[in-house]
Design an enzyme around this catalytic site. Structure first.
Site, PDB file in Angstrom:
ATOM      1  N   ASP A 137       0.219  54.718   6.321  1.00 13.13           N
ATOM      2  CA  ASP A 137       1.606  55.138   6.594  1.00 13.13           C
ATOM      3  C   ASP A 137       1.580  56.151   7.732  1.00 13.13           C
ATOM      4  OD1 ASP A 137       1.947  57.765   4.131  1.00 13.13           O
ATOM      5  OD2 ASP A 137       0.406  57.281   5.583  1.00 13.13           O
ATOM      6  N   ASP A 170      -0.104  63.730  -1.696  1.00 17.87           N
ATOM      7  CA  ASP A 170       0.515  64.859  -2.424  1.00 17.87           C
ATOM      8  C   ASP A 170       0.111  66.183  -1.788  1.00 17.87           C
ATOM      9  OD1 ASP A 170       0.290  63.224  -5.671  1.00 17.87           O
ATOM     10  OD2 ASP A 170       1.866  63.218  -4.157  1.00 17.87           O
ATOM     11  N   ASP A 174      -6.122  58.414  -1.831  1.00 15.45           N
ATOM     12  CA  ASP A 174      -4.897  58.331  -1.028  1.00 15.45           C
ATOM     13  C   ASP A 174      -3.758  59.122  -1.674  1.00 15.45           C
ATOM     14  OD1 ASP A 174      -2.134  57.047  -0.777  1.00 15.45           O
ATOM     15  OD2 ASP A 174      -3.168  56.322   1.006  1.00 15.45           O
ATOM     16  N   PHE A 187      -3.244  53.446   1.932  1.00 19.10           N
ATOM     17  CA  PHE A 187      -1.988  52.866   2.412  1.00 19.10           C
ATOM     18  C   PHE A 187      -1.639  53.460   3.775  1.00 19.10           C
ATOM     19  CE2 PHE A 187      -2.314  51.488  -1.695  1.00 19.10           C
ATOM     20  CZ  PHE A 187      -2.408  52.553  -2.566  1.00 19.10           C
ATOM     21  N   HIS A 246       4.992  62.865 -12.053  1.00 19.31           N
ATOM     22  CA  HIS A 246       6.064  63.183 -11.100  1.00 19.31           C
ATOM     23  C   HIS A 246       7.400  62.969 -11.812  1.00 19.31           C
ATOM     24  CE1 HIS A 246       3.615  63.771  -7.562  1.00 19.31           C
ATOM     25  NE2 HIS A 246       2.913  62.698  -7.887  1.00 19.31           N
TER      26      HIS A 246
HETATM   27  N1  LIG Z   1      -0.423  56.601   1.811  1.00 20.41           N
HETATM   28  C1  LIG Z   1       0.589  56.946   1.011  1.00 20.41           C
HETATM   29  N2  LIG Z   1       1.830  56.894   1.497  1.00 20.41           N
HETATM   30  C2  LIG Z   1       2.823  57.238   0.670  1.00 20.41           C
HETATM   31  C3  LIG Z   1       2.635  57.651  -0.644  1.00 20.41           C
HETATM   32  C4  LIG Z   1       3.920  57.917  -1.160  1.00 20.41           C
HETATM   33  C5  LIG Z   1       4.276  58.429  -2.499  1.00 20.41           C
HETATM   34  N3  LIG Z   1       3.396  57.978  -3.552  1.00 20.41           N
HETATM   35  C6  LIG Z   1       3.510  58.749  -4.747  1.00 20.41           C
HETATM   36  C7  LIG Z   1       2.963  58.025  -5.913  1.00 20.41           C
HETATM   37  C8  LIG Z   1       1.839  58.543  -6.330  1.00 20.41           C
HETATM   38  C9  LIG Z   1       1.408  59.619  -5.459  1.00 20.41           C
HETATM   39  O1  LIG Z   1       0.959  60.689  -6.252  1.00 20.41           O
HETATM   40  C10 LIG Z   1       2.640  59.980  -4.665  1.00 20.41           C
HETATM   41  O2  LIG Z   1       3.288  61.047  -5.300  1.00 20.41           O
HETATM   42  C11 LIG Z   1       4.832  57.652  -0.155  1.00 20.41           C
HETATM   43  N4  LIG Z   1       4.138  57.253   0.909  1.00 20.41           N
HETATM   44  C12 LIG Z   1       4.595  56.883   2.245  1.00 20.41           C
HETATM   45  O3  LIG Z   1       4.673  58.105   2.972  1.00 20.41           O
HETATM   46  C13 LIG Z   1       5.832  58.043   3.823  1.00 20.41           C
HETATM   47  C14 LIG Z   1       6.827  59.022   3.241  1.00 20.41           C
HETATM   48  O4  LIG Z   1       6.365  60.318   3.578  1.00 20.41           O
HETATM   49  P1  LIG Z   1       7.447  61.500   3.432  1.00 20.41           P
HETATM   50  O5  LIG Z   1       8.608  61.131   4.369  1.00 20.41           O
HETATM   51  O6  LIG Z   1       6.699  62.731   3.830  1.00 20.41           O
HETATM   52  O7  LIG Z   1       7.872  61.487   1.967  1.00 20.41           O
HETATM   53  C15 LIG Z   1       6.366  56.635   3.717  1.00 20.41           C
HETATM   54  O8  LIG Z   1       5.688  55.794   4.639  1.00 20.41           O
HETATM   55  C16 LIG Z   1       5.958  56.259   2.310  1.00 20.41           C
HETATM   56  O9  LIG Z   1       5.844  54.861   2.135  1.00 20.41           O
HETATM   57  C17 LIG Z   1       1.310  57.699  -1.148  1.00 20.41           C
HETATM   58  O10 LIG Z   1       1.034  58.061  -2.307  1.00 20.41           O
HETATM   59  N5  LIG Z   1       0.324  57.325  -0.271  1.00 20.41           N
END
Ligand SMILES: Nc1nc2c(c(CN[C@H]3C=C[C@H](O)[C@@H]3O)cn2[C@@H]2O[C@H](COP(=O)(O)O)[C@@H](O)[C@H]2O)c(=O)[nH]1
Length: 410
Positions: free
Chosen positions: A280, A387, A382, A278, A89
Site C-alpha cells: 500500500d 499499526d 505487516d 500488502f 480494534h
Molecule cells: N499493508 C497494510 N495496509 C493497510 C493495513 C490496513 C489496516 N489493517 C488493520 C487490520 C489489522 C491491522 O492490525 C490493521 O489495524 C489498512 N491498510 C492500507 O493502508 C492505507 C490506509 O492508510 P491510512 O490512510 O493511513 O489509514 C490503505 O491503502 C489501506 O488499504 C494493514 O494492516 N496493512
C-alpha cells in the site's frame, strides 16, 4: 492435436510425441500421468523479487533489514502480536459468523486511497462515528459500521446491485464526511460495489462464503479466485515487459479473514504463509523510516515534495514490489535468528456448523487449540508495521511522507 507429420518433422523422427504417448497409455488403460494438481500459487512473491532485482530507484539496505528484523521481533513479542490483535480494534466486527465475512469482503473491496491532498488537517475527509472523527482506513470501517447501525444493508451484495434501493444518493449518505471534502474516488467505489455485487450474485450465489468454500482452505486459491473473477481485485501490471502480480486487496482480504477468525472456520487456510505483505502507501513509508527501503535522490525529493506518483509508473511499481520483498527478507531474518518461531501453526480444526467442510488434519493434529501458537508470518509483520506507522503518525513523527498515487488498488 498436433498432426503426426508436422510434429515428428519438428522433433526429428525417432522421438515419440508425448501427447500421443499419453493418449495411447490412456487408451490402453495404462492410466494417464498421475494427475497431481499442483497447489495454487499467487506468484506475487516471485514478482516482488523480480521487481527488486530490476529496480533502479528503490533499493534495500541489508544491514538495516537485519536490524529492523530484530527490533520488529522484539516489539511484536512485547505487544504479544497475534491474530487476536485484529479483533482488539474497537471498530472491527467481533461476531464470528457469515455477516462478519460479508463485512470483511465489503471492507477490503473498498480498502484503498484514503489520503487527502488538503493541507489543513481539520478540512480533510473524515467520518464521524461513536463521537469520534475517523480518518484513513478507519474512516472506511466507521462508515460501514455507521451504515449498518442506520439499517442500510451496505455489506449485502443483493443490495449493491439493486440500483432502485442502493442509489448513488444512499451511497453518498453512507460515506458522508464530517467536512466538505468527500471520500476520495467515490465514483470508483460505487463501481466496485456494483461489479462485485454482479459477480457474487451471478456466479457465487450472492455470498462470498461460497468463494471461501470453492477455495477449499487454500489462501493462495482464494486470492487467485478473487483475481480471476473480480476485475476490481485484479491488482497486476507490467514491469520491464513482464506481467507482475501484487494483488494487495485480494491478499489483505484473506489475511483479515484469517486474523478475524483466528485461523478457524471461515479463516482457516492450510497455506496462509503464502500471503505476502500488502503493498500500500503506508508500509513503504514505514520501511523507509526504518532505513530498510532506500530511495534514489530524484525519487526521494519527489516524495518529500508531495508530488503525485503516476499509477503503473516504474517508481510506483519499484516501491510496491521492493516493499513486499523487504518484508519477506525481514521474515526470513527473524526465522533465522529465532528458529523457535513457527509459521502460523497448521492446527487440526473441526468445522463446526459450516456445511460441506471436511475435517482438516494438520501436522500437529494433537495440538490443543488452547496451545496454538502463531509465530511470525508476513501478515503479522505487516499488520504490526501498519499499526506502528499509525502510532508514529499520531505522534507527528512521520519523517518522510508516504508516496501519493491515487489508485483503487491500495
Ligand atoms: N499493508 C497494510 N495496509 C493497510 C493495513 C490496513 C489496516 N489493517 C488493520 C487490520 C489489522 C491491522 O492490525 C490493521 O489495524 C489498512 N491498510 C492500507 O493502508 C492505507 C490506509 O492508510 P491510512 O490512510 O493511513 O489509514 C490503505 O491503502 C489501506 O488499504 C494493514 O494492516 N496493512
Amino acid at each position: 492435436m498436433p498432426s503426426l507429420e508436422n510434429d515428428s518433422d519438428r522433433r526429428g523422427s525417432d522421438e515419440a510425441d508425448p501427447e500421443l504417448v499419453e493418449l495411447l497409455r490412456q487408451h490402453l488403460g495404462l492410466g494417464g500421468k498421475p494427475n497431481k494438481s499442483a497447489p495454487p500459487e499467487t506468484k506475487v512473491l516471485e514478482a516482488a523479487q523480480y521487481i527488486f532485482d530490476n529496480s533502479i530507484d528503490v533499493a534495500l539496505s541489508p544491514a538495516q533489514v537485519k536490524e529492523a528484523a530484530e527490533t520488529i521481533w522484539r516489539l511484536m513479542q512485547k505487544k504479544a502480536y497475534s491474530t487476536q490483535t485484529w479483533s482488539e480494534h474497537e471498530l472491527h466486527p467481533q461476531e464470528k459468523n457469515e455477516s462478519t465475512v460479508d463485512f470483511i469482503f465489503t471492507m477490503d473491496l473498498l480498502n484503498f486511497s484514503f489520503w487527502s491532498d488538503e493541507k489543513d488537517e481539520s478540512k480533510r475527509f473524515c467520518i464521524e462515528y461513536r463521537g469520534r472523527k475517523w480518518t484513513g482506513y478507519w474512516s472506511l470501517v466507521a462508515a460501514l459500521q455507521r451504515a449498518l447501525d442506520e439499517g442500510i444493508q451496505i455489506t449485502t451484495p443483493d443490495f449493491w446491485v439493486n440500483e432502485a434501493e442502493c442509489t448513488v444518493e444512499v451511497l453518498r449518505h453512507v460515506f458522508r464526511s464530517a467536512t466538505d471534502e468527500e471520500i476520495p474516488l467515490f465514483e470508483e467505489r460505487v463501481q466496485c460495489l456494483r461489479e462485485a455485487g454482479d459477480v457474487l450474485c451471478n456466479e457465487f450465489g450472492g455470498s462470498f462464503v461460497n468463494c471461501i468454500d470453492d477455495a477449499n482452505y487454500s489462501a493462495a486459491g482464494l486470492v487467485n479466485l478473487l483475481a480471476e473473477n473480480f476485475a476490481y481485485f485484479r491488482d497486476e501490471t507490467s514491469f520491464n515487459g513482464k506481467k507482475v502480480r501484487i494483488l494487495k486487496r485480494a491478499q489483505i482480504l484473506v489475511a483479515d479473514l484469517w486474523a478475524c477468525f483466528n485461523g478457524e472456520d471461515f479463516g482457516e487456510f492450510h497455506d496462509i504463509d503464502k500471503i505476502t505483505m500488502f503493498a500500500d502507501y503506508r508500509i513503504p513509508q514505514m520501511l523507509n523510516q526504518l532505513g530498510c527501503l532506500r530511495y534514489s535522490p530524484p525519487l526521494d525529493s519527489h516524495i518529500r515534495s508531495l508530488k503525485p506518483l503516476t499509477p503503473g509508473s516504474n517508481w510506483e511499481i519499484e516501491l510496491r514490489g521492493t516493499s513486499i520483498w523487504c518484508v519477506e527478507l525481514i521474515k526470513r531474518e527473524i526465522e533465522k535468528r529465532h528458529p523457535e518461531v513457527k509459521i502460523a501453526s497448521k492446527k487440526s480444526v473441526k468445522h463446526s456448523g459450516v456445511e460441506g467442510k471436511e475435517h482438516y488434519e494438520g501436522p500437529e493434529e494433537h495440538e490443543e487449540k488452547s496451545h496454538k501458537t502463531y509465530g511470525i508470518n508476513a501478515i503479522l509483520i505487516d499488520f504490526f508495521l501498519y499499526d506502528t506507522m499509525k502510532d508514529l503518525e499520531a505522534e507527528q513523527n512521520e519523517s518522510v511522507p508516504h508516496h501519493r498515487t491515487r489508485s483503487i488498488w491500495y
